[in-house]
Motif scaffolding. Structure first.
Motif, PDB file in Angstrom:
ATOM      1  N   ASP A 454    -121.067 -38.686 -63.459  1.00  0.00           N
ATOM      2  CA  ASP A 454    -121.901 -38.345 -62.309  1.00  0.00           C
ATOM      3  C   ASP A 454    -122.754 -37.122 -62.654  1.00  0.00           C
ATOM      4  N   LYS A 455    -124.014 -37.361 -62.971  1.00  0.00           N
ATOM      5  CA  LYS A 455    -124.893 -36.272 -63.397  1.00  0.00           C
ATOM      6  C   LYS A 455    -125.216 -35.307 -62.257  1.00  0.00           C
ATOM      7  N   ALA A 456    -124.960 -35.735 -61.023  1.00  0.00           N
ATOM      8  CA  ALA A 456    -125.204 -34.857 -59.873  1.00  0.00           C
ATOM      9  C   ALA A 456    -123.922 -34.161 -59.411  1.00  0.00           C
ATOM     10  N   LEU A 457    -122.850 -34.342 -60.161  1.00  0.00           N
ATOM     11  CA  LEU A 457    -121.565 -33.765 -59.759  1.00  0.00           C
ATOM     12  C   LEU A 457    -121.633 -32.241 -59.732  1.00  0.00           C
ATOM     13  N   GLU A 458    -121.170 -31.682 -58.644  1.00  0.00           N
ATOM     14  CA  GLU A 458    -121.061 -30.237 -58.530  1.00  0.00           C
ATOM     15  C   GLU A 458    -119.752 -29.914 -57.822  1.00  0.00           C
ATOM     16  N   LEU A 459    -118.986 -29.014 -58.414  1.00  0.00           N
ATOM     17  CA  LEU A 459    -117.692 -28.638 -57.858  1.00  0.00           C
ATOM     18  C   LEU A 459    -117.642 -27.137 -57.610  1.00  0.00           C
ATOM     19  N   SER A 460    -117.027 -26.786 -56.499  1.00  0.00           N
ATOM     20  CA  SER A 460    -116.718 -25.384 -56.248  1.00  0.00           C
ATOM     21  C   SER A 460    -115.265 -25.177 -56.650  1.00  0.00           C
ATOM     22  N   VAL A 461    -115.065 -24.422 -57.721  1.00  0.00           N
ATOM     23  CA  VAL A 461    -113.714 -24.113 -58.194  1.00  0.00           C
ATOM     24  C   VAL A 461    -113.357 -22.747 -57.622  1.00  0.00           C
ATOM     25  N   TYR A 462    -112.293 -22.694 -56.805  1.00  0.00           N
ATOM     26  CA  TYR A 462    -112.002 -21.401 -56.196  1.00  0.00           C
ATOM     27  C   TYR A 462    -110.505 -21.095 -56.110  1.00  0.00           C
ATOM     28  N   PHE A 463    -110.214 -19.789 -56.132  1.00  0.00           N
ATOM     29  CA  PHE A 463    -108.874 -19.291 -55.857  1.00  0.00           C
ATOM     30  C   PHE A 463    -108.822 -18.893 -54.383  1.00  0.00           C
ATOM     31  N   ARG A 464    -107.711 -19.215 -53.738  1.00  0.00           N
ATOM     32  CA  ARG A 464    -107.577 -18.956 -52.302  1.00  0.00           C
ATOM     33  C   ARG A 464    -106.653 -17.765 -52.049  1.00  0.00           C
ATOM     34  N   ASP A 465    -107.106 -16.898 -51.169  1.00  0.00           N
ATOM     35  CA  ASP A 465    -106.363 -15.697 -50.799  1.00  0.00           C
ATOM     36  C   ASP A 465    -105.227 -16.074 -49.840  1.00  0.00           C
ATOM     37  N   MET A 466    -103.979 -15.620 -50.120  1.00  0.00           N
ATOM     38  CA  MET A 466    -102.824 -15.928 -49.285  1.00  0.00           C
ATOM     39  C   MET A 466    -102.961 -15.338 -47.883  1.00  0.00           C
ATOM     40  N   GLU A 467    -103.912 -14.420 -47.701  1.00  0.00           N
ATOM     41  CA  GLU A 467    -104.132 -13.919 -46.356  1.00  0.00           C
ATOM     42  C   GLU A 467    -104.697 -15.021 -45.467  1.00  0.00           C
ATOM     43  N   SER A 468    -104.627 -16.278 -45.964  1.00  0.00           N
ATOM     44  CA  SER A 468    -105.042 -17.439 -45.178  1.00  0.00           C
ATOM     45  C   SER A 468    -104.257 -17.516 -43.879  1.00  0.00           C
ATOM     46  N   LYS A 469    -103.110 -16.818 -43.824  1.00  0.00           N
ATOM     47  CA  LYS A 469    -102.390 -16.761 -42.559  1.00  0.00           C
ATOM     48  C   LYS A 469    -103.272 -16.071 -41.513  1.00  0.00           C
ATOM     49  N   ILE A 470    -104.217 -15.263 -42.012  1.00  0.00           N
ATOM     50  CA  ILE A 470    -105.218 -14.655 -41.142  1.00  0.00           C
ATOM     51  C   ILE A 470    -106.533 -15.422 -41.303  1.00  0.00           C
ATOM     52  N   PHE A 471    -106.994 -15.503 -42.563  1.00  0.00           N
ATOM     53  CA  PHE A 471    -108.199 -16.279 -42.874  1.00  0.00           C
ATOM     54  C   PHE A 471    -108.211 -16.564 -44.382  1.00  0.00           C
ATOM     55  N   PRO A 472    -108.504 -17.807 -44.792  1.00  0.00           N
ATOM     56  CA  PRO A 472    -108.412 -18.187 -46.220  1.00  0.00           C
ATOM     57  C   PRO A 472    -109.677 -17.868 -47.005  1.00  0.00           C
ATOM     58  N   TRP A 473    -109.835 -16.635 -47.424  1.00  0.00           N
ATOM     59  CA  TRP A 473    -111.007 -16.244 -48.205  1.00  0.00           C
ATOM     60  C   TRP A 473    -110.964 -16.872 -49.594  1.00  0.00           C
TER      61      TRP A 473
END
Length: 549
Positions: A454-473
């Motif tokens: 897929d030449k149009a493939l784009e992925l956001s690779v991210y690490f998630r902050d455990m403060e997701s209990k408040i908000f997942p930055w």
């Protein structure tokens, strides 16, 4: 004082349980176990939900038998022969081997769609008669610790329950004959044609097989066990006490439905010892007449709204009744909303176990602290996240896509996500808040191999902050065809943790928030590959994911 009063109340109301109870005369080498749902169900994107460590954990609790629900209607090639996919058998093989090594018994359960509005496939007899000979042929010589279950909760929903029960009884008999033509030795679980109800079990014909376990499911009283469950008509009824106490009953919701009114009105009676115990005694009498063993391989309480101590009391009472009657009990479930952990979102073993609940079920709650992926990686220096179908002590799943997390290519297992919907994602959960700050500061890199057409493939690779209990930055890095060639070949991608940017985060309640410099590398709980707003028909494959220092 409140707890003592609660236990006194339980004892007073249910003081007769177990007294003078008849028990099932035929015993087996196992008496209690747990279900492992969500693993080989629904689709092929949850095959990494459980591993050998989970089997070892269950063994340490005193579990004697595990039930593995498998949606064989999903795990076949779609042809008229319903050939079971090799990947499915590979996964079951692993479970069978782990169980044998650990001295556990294992149920291979032909599971199915149990949504309240669902109906059995009209071709179910043909499907069963095609698939069960494959299962029996593969496992007939793999050990006596294997138990077969013809089908979970059959339900035709024709409007004529009596006719449906009779119809299922005949179908089940034909499937038993097909299995016994191949495998004459393994124990087989049979159940009734009205959602494995106890009454429909009592209506089953005598199959003339002395190596059967008769099985039923028990979620009584339903108003307590399923209070607030969104998929039921009790979803608006919460704070239901057990046992019934008039003063503790919540008011009926406004504009209550007939189902809500009925359940509410009948709850005092339906939660009484007399009503709850009588069916068990009927089942014991039935099993003894058939000279068969008796099992309840689904029972439990939805944890989200039940008062915790009352939930524990329910398990203590139910398990006590079944133990007194020599009824094999296999609870639903392990890590989900009916599970033995304090929360489905935090299932570190053993510190997140609901110890009072585990003990009420007759198991042992081990003490100590779990070995986690992060603690093990720090000690060993091996920061592998995924390699050849294994994620070690991590958890992984994928959403809004088709494919597999354990697709075999040549002799190697890889992750293959195909036909990915907008915002479809692959998530690796670390199971705790991990301090990645030292890794980031020391120049560590995220490394993986990926391939796509897929030449149009784009992925956001991210690490998630455990403060997701408040908000997942999120701290993210966007990759596309400029980072790797979309030519259908494997390419290595290496990303410095320092180059990941604080981009914001999302919740259903708050929607999207742009970054506010609140992301912290000290509280990382997941690594995610997110497809973003555009779908992809061809998707991508990925393997050998690790952090390199």
């Amino acid at each position: 004082m409140k707890k003592i009063f609660s236990l006194f109340l339980i004892f007073s109301i249910f003081s007769g349980f177990g007294l003078f109870a008849q028990s099932v005369q035929k015993s087996l080498p196992f008496s209690k176990g747990i279900n492992l749902p969500g693993w080989l169900e629904y689709n092929r994107l949850n095959t990494l939900r459980y591993g050998k460590q989970d089997f070892e954990n269950l063994k340490s609790m005193g579990v004697e038998i595990v039930r593995v629900p498998v949606w064989f209607e999903v795990w076949n090639d779609g042809s008229s022969e319903y050939k079971v996919e090799p990947e499915c058998f590979d996964m079951i093989d692993k479970a069978v081997d782990w169980a044998k090594e650990l001295g556990l018994y294992i149920i291979i359960d032909f599971h199915n769609d149990c949504n309240g509005s669902s109906k059995i496939n009209p071709k179910i007899e043909k499907i069963l008669l095609k698939i069960w000979p494959q299962i029996a042929g593969r496992y007939k010589d793999r050990g006596s610790h294997i138990v077969y279950e013809v089908m979970n909760e059959p339900h035709f929903s024709s409007g004529n329950i009596k006719s449906d029960i009779t119809k299922w009884g005949k179908i089940q008999g034909n499937v038993l004959k097909a299995i016994r033509e191949i495998d004459k030795t393994h124990t087989i679980i049979v159940g009734g044609g009205d959602w494995n109800s106890l009454d429909s079990m009592l209506a089953l014909p005598d199959y003339g097989d002395d190596n059967l376990i008769y099985n039923f499911h028990d979620y009584t009283p339903f108003l307590f066990t399923h209070q607030g469950a969104t998929w039921t008509y009790t979803k608006r009824l919460t704070n239901i006490p057990f046992p019934y106490v008039k003063e503790k009953m919540p008011p009926l919701p406004k504009n209550a439905t007939q189902d809500e009114k009925r359940e509410y009105k009948n709850y005092e009676k339906n939660s009484s010892e007399e009503v709850l115990v009588a069916p068990l005694d009927k089942a014991v009498e039935f099993a003894n007449k058939r000279n068969a063993s008796l099992m309840c391989n689904e029972f439990g309480v939805y944890m989200n709204y039940a008062e915790p101590q009352e939930r524990v009391n329910w398990y203590r009472i139910k398990c006590g009744w079944m133990a007194e009657r020599n009824i094999i009990r296999v609870s639903w479930d392990y890590t989900q909303e009916f599970g033995v952990f304090n929360s489905p979102n935090e299932s570190r073993f053993p510190e997140d176990l609901n110890a009072p609940l585990v003990k009420a079920m007759g198991f042992t709650a081990p003490e100590g602290k779990s070995v986690t992926w992060f603690s093990k990686a720090k000690e060993s220096g091996d920061w592998t996240i995924y390699k050849n179908g294994s994620i070690g002590l991590l958890k992984a799943n994928a959403y809004s896509a088709e494919g597999s997390l354990t697709k075999k290519i040549d002799s190697e297992e890889v992750i293959s996500l195909e036909s990915i919907a907008p915002y479809g994602q692959l998530c690796f959960s670390f199971g705790e808040a991990c301090d990645f700050s030292e890794l980031k500061d020391s120049g560590a890199q995220l490394e993986f191999l990926i391939k796509s057409k897929d030449k149009a493939l784009e992925l956001s690779v991210y690490f998630r902050d455990m403060e997701s209990k408040i908000f997942p930055w999120r701290a993210a890095y966007s990759i596309n065809s400029k980072v790797f060639k979309a030519d259908g070949e494997w390419h290595k991608v290496t990303l410095l943790l320092k180059d990941f940017s604080d981009i914001g985060g999302w919740t259903n309640a708050d929607g999207w928030k742009n970054g506010e410099n609140k992301f912290s590398w000290n509280f990382i709980d997941a690594l995610v590959f997110d497809k973003g707003a555009n779908a992809s028909k061809s998707g991508f494959m990925i393997k050998d994911i690790k952090i390199v220092r």
